[in-house]
Design a protein around this motif. Structure first.
Motif, mmCIF file in Angstrom:
data_model
loop_
_atom_site.group_PDB
_atom_site.id
_atom_site.type_symbol
_atom_site.label_atom_id
_atom_site.label_comp_id
_atom_site.label_asym_id
_atom_site.label_seq_id
_atom_site.Cartn_x
_atom_site.Cartn_y
_atom_site.Cartn_z
ATOM 1 N N LYS A 173 48.985 23.018 57.312
ATOM 2 C CA LYS A 173 49.787 22.370 56.184
ATOM 3 C C LYS A 173 49.481 22.454 54.851
ATOM 4 N N THR A 174 48.423 23.221 54.780
ATOM 5 C CA THR A 174 47.908 23.427 53.295
ATOM 6 C C THR A 174 47.752 24.967 52.995
ATOM 7 N N VAL A 175 48.086 25.266 51.904
ATOM 8 C CA VAL A 175 47.991 26.716 51.271
ATOM 9 C C VAL A 175 47.232 26.471 49.837
ATOM 10 N N MET A 176 46.353 27.715 49.668
ATOM 11 C CA MET A 176 45.769 27.731 48.438
ATOM 12 C C MET A 176 46.295 28.834 47.634
ATOM 13 N N ILE A 177 46.547 28.700 46.377
ATOM 14 C CA ILE A 177 47.472 29.242 45.451
ATOM 15 C C ILE A 177 46.355 29.888 44.246
ATOM 16 N N GLY A 178 45.994 31.036 44.303
ATOM 17 C CA GLY A 178 45.204 31.286 42.890
ATOM 18 C C GLY A 178 45.311 32.820 42.608
ATOM 19 N N ASP A 179 44.469 33.256 41.595
ATOM 20 C CA ASP A 179 44.690 34.643 41.164
ATOM 21 C C ASP A 179 43.376 35.555 41.648
ATOM 22 N N GLY A 180 42.381 34.755 42.230
ATOM 23 C CA GLY A 180 40.872 35.289 42.494
ATOM 24 C C GLY A 180 40.917 35.753 44.118
ATOM 25 N N LEU A 181 40.864 37.083 44.083
ATOM 26 C CA LEU A 181 40.957 37.715 45.386
ATOM 27 C C LEU A 181 39.475 37.225 46.099
ATOM 28 N N THR A 182 38.703 37.444 45.314
ATOM 29 C CA THR A 182 37.090 37.249 45.949
ATOM 30 C C THR A 182 36.730 35.678 46.072
ATOM 31 N N ALA A 183 37.613 34.898 45.000
ATOM 32 C CA ALA A 183 37.167 33.448 45.420
ATOM 33 C C ALA A 183 38.237 32.502 46.172
ATOM 34 N N ASP A 184 39.475 32.772 45.511
ATOM 35 C CA ASP A 184 40.767 31.928 46.138
ATOM 36 C C ASP A 184 40.931 32.544 47.558
ATOM 37 N N GLY A 187 38.026 32.836 49.850
ATOM 38 C CA GLY A 187 37.647 31.274 50.646
ATOM 39 C C GLY A 187 38.710 30.733 51.498
ATOM 40 N N ALA A 188 40.037 30.944 51.366
ATOM 41 C CA ALA A 188 41.199 30.423 52.088
ATOM 42 C C ALA A 188 41.014 31.067 53.232
ATOM 43 N N GLN A 189 40.971 32.434 53.320
ATOM 44 C CA GLN A 189 41.044 33.468 54.492
ATOM 45 C C GLN A 189 39.889 33.011 55.377
ATOM 46 N N ASN A 190 38.758 32.798 54.907
ATOM 47 C CA ASN A 190 37.724 32.469 55.687
ATOM 48 C C ASN A 190 37.582 31.194 56.221
ATOM 49 N N PHE A 191 38.200 29.965 55.483
ATOM 50 C CA PHE A 191 38.579 28.841 55.961
ATOM 51 C C PHE A 191 39.712 28.565 56.957
ATOM 52 N N GLY A 192 40.459 29.432 57.103
ATOM 53 C CA GLY A 192 41.693 29.521 58.072
ATOM 54 C C GLY A 192 42.937 28.819 57.548
ATOM 55 N N LEU A 193 42.901 29.071 56.373
ATOM 56 C CA LEU A 193 44.266 28.541 55.340
ATOM 57 C C LEU A 193 45.171 29.828 54.874
ATOM 58 N N ASP A 194 46.609 29.373 54.925
ATOM 59 C CA ASP A 194 47.249 30.410 54.214
ATOM 60 C C ASP A 194 47.062 30.250 52.796
ATOM 61 N N ARG A 195 47.174 31.622 52.192
ATOM 62 C CA ARG A 195 47.041 31.692 50.685
ATOM 63 C C ARG A 195 47.826 32.599 50.091
ATOM 64 N N ILE A 196 48.305 32.143 48.659
ATOM 65 C CA ILE A 196 49.117 32.852 47.776
ATOM 66 C C ILE A 196 48.281 33.589 46.892
ATOM 67 N N TRP A 197 48.573 34.766 46.807
ATOM 68 C CA TRP A 197 47.980 35.591 45.545
ATOM 69 C C TRP A 197 48.795 35.680 44.098
ATOM 70 N N VAL A 198 48.193 35.004 43.305
ATOM 71 C CA VAL A 198 49.110 34.981 42.171
ATOM 72 C C VAL A 198 48.608 36.138 41.154
ATOM 73 N N ASN A 199 49.467 37.096 41.257
ATOM 74 C CA ASN A 199 49.061 38.464 40.783
ATOM 75 C C ASN A 199 49.839 38.669 39.524
ATOM 76 N N LEU A 200 49.502 38.251 38.360
ATOM 77 C CA LEU A 200 50.448 38.191 37.231
ATOM 78 C C LEU A 200 50.148 39.415 36.513
ATOM 79 N N ARG A 201 49.219 40.235 36.803
ATOM 80 C CA ARG A 201 48.960 41.562 36.127
ATOM 81 C C ARG A 201 49.353 42.866 36.850
ATOM 82 N N ASN A 202 49.925 42.497 38.150
ATOM 83 C CA ASN A 202 50.470 43.476 39.157
ATOM 84 C C ASN A 202 49.141 44.468 39.437
ATOM 85 N N GLU A 203 48.028 43.943 39.731
ATOM 86 C CA GLU A 203 46.986 44.550 40.134
ATOM 87 C C GLU A 203 46.863 45.065 41.513
#
Length: 226
Positions: A173-184, A187-203
């Motif tokens: 019931k927890t999600v990580m929300i961030g712009d950093g692929l190698t940090a956010d 980290g969330a993927q390895n810890f078993g969390l859902d994660r939302i990539w905030v890709n404001l620059r369409n990278e």
């Protein structure tokens, strides 16, 4: 679906690059660097490597205090790295620029009764000052910084610390929300969390880390979290 939201801050909710540009311009020109374009290019190379090392567990304070000394040495100048770091930090501390729609989305999520947490690799004093003066601090139930925790994202210890301090927090019931692929995201993927990539620059995602969702503007979070 979710109850706890962990937000990264820099370039997710706070416009870090605005303050970074001002701070670098002031420090570099103020200490005799005339070729600003070349110095900025080299700074970003040095800084990228610095944060890569921090994410791998290196001593952040030592690295931060040394980055300007290393940069200026490449341009033939000897400087006190700690003094310039503190000068640069002043400009960062007073950068209160926000990513567009940050207030709107956070206010909506508060109204939906989410527990909203900040999880940042930033410096504690800097992030607290920026949250306070930007007005975003009122939306957060708690702020967790790598400086306090002693580990940086993507380390599992960073996320474990948050779970240890938040009553009733569940991975499902927890999600990580961030712009950093190698940090956010990593980290969330390895810890078993859902994660939302905030890709404001369409990278393009050229890493092996896969977000559960991807958004290109903060308003798009509402469709995922509604």
């Amino acid at each position: 679906m979710y109850k706890h939201l962990i937000f990264d801050l820099d370039d997710t909710l706070l416009d870090f690059k605005a303050g970074e540009k001002l701070g670098l311009d002031m420090v570099l020109t103020g200490h005799g660097i005339s070729d600003l374009a070349s110095a900025l290019e080299r700074y970003h190379v040095i800084n990228h490597e610095l944060w890569r090392q921090v994410e791998q567990g290196a001593d952040r304070t030592k690295l931060l205090d040394g980055r300007f000394a290393k940069l200026f040495a490449e341009f033939g100048q000897a400087v006190d790295g700690h003094t310039l770091e503190m000068e640069y930090r002043h400009y960062l501390d007073t950068n209160y620029a926000k990513v567009p729609e940050a207030d709107t989305i956070l206010r909506a999520l508060v109204d939906q009764n989410y527990t909203i947490l900040a999880g940042t690799n930033g410096v504690k004093a800097t992030q607290e000052a920026r949250l306070s003066h930007s007005g975003l601090g009122i939306y957060f139930d708690a702020v967790y910084t790598s400086e306090e925790i002693g580990h940086s994202k993507p380390a599992a210890e960073f996320f474990q610390h948050i779970f240890d301090h938040e009553r009733g927090m569940q991975s499902s019931k927890t999600v990580m929300i961030g712009d950093g692929l190698t940090a956010d995201i990593q980290g969330a993927q390895n810890f078993g969390l859902d994660r939302i990539w905030v890709n404001l620059r369409n990278e393009a995602n050229q890493t092996e880390f896969i977000p559960t969702h991807e958004v290109h503007q903060l308003r798009d979070l509402q469709a995922i979290l509604a």
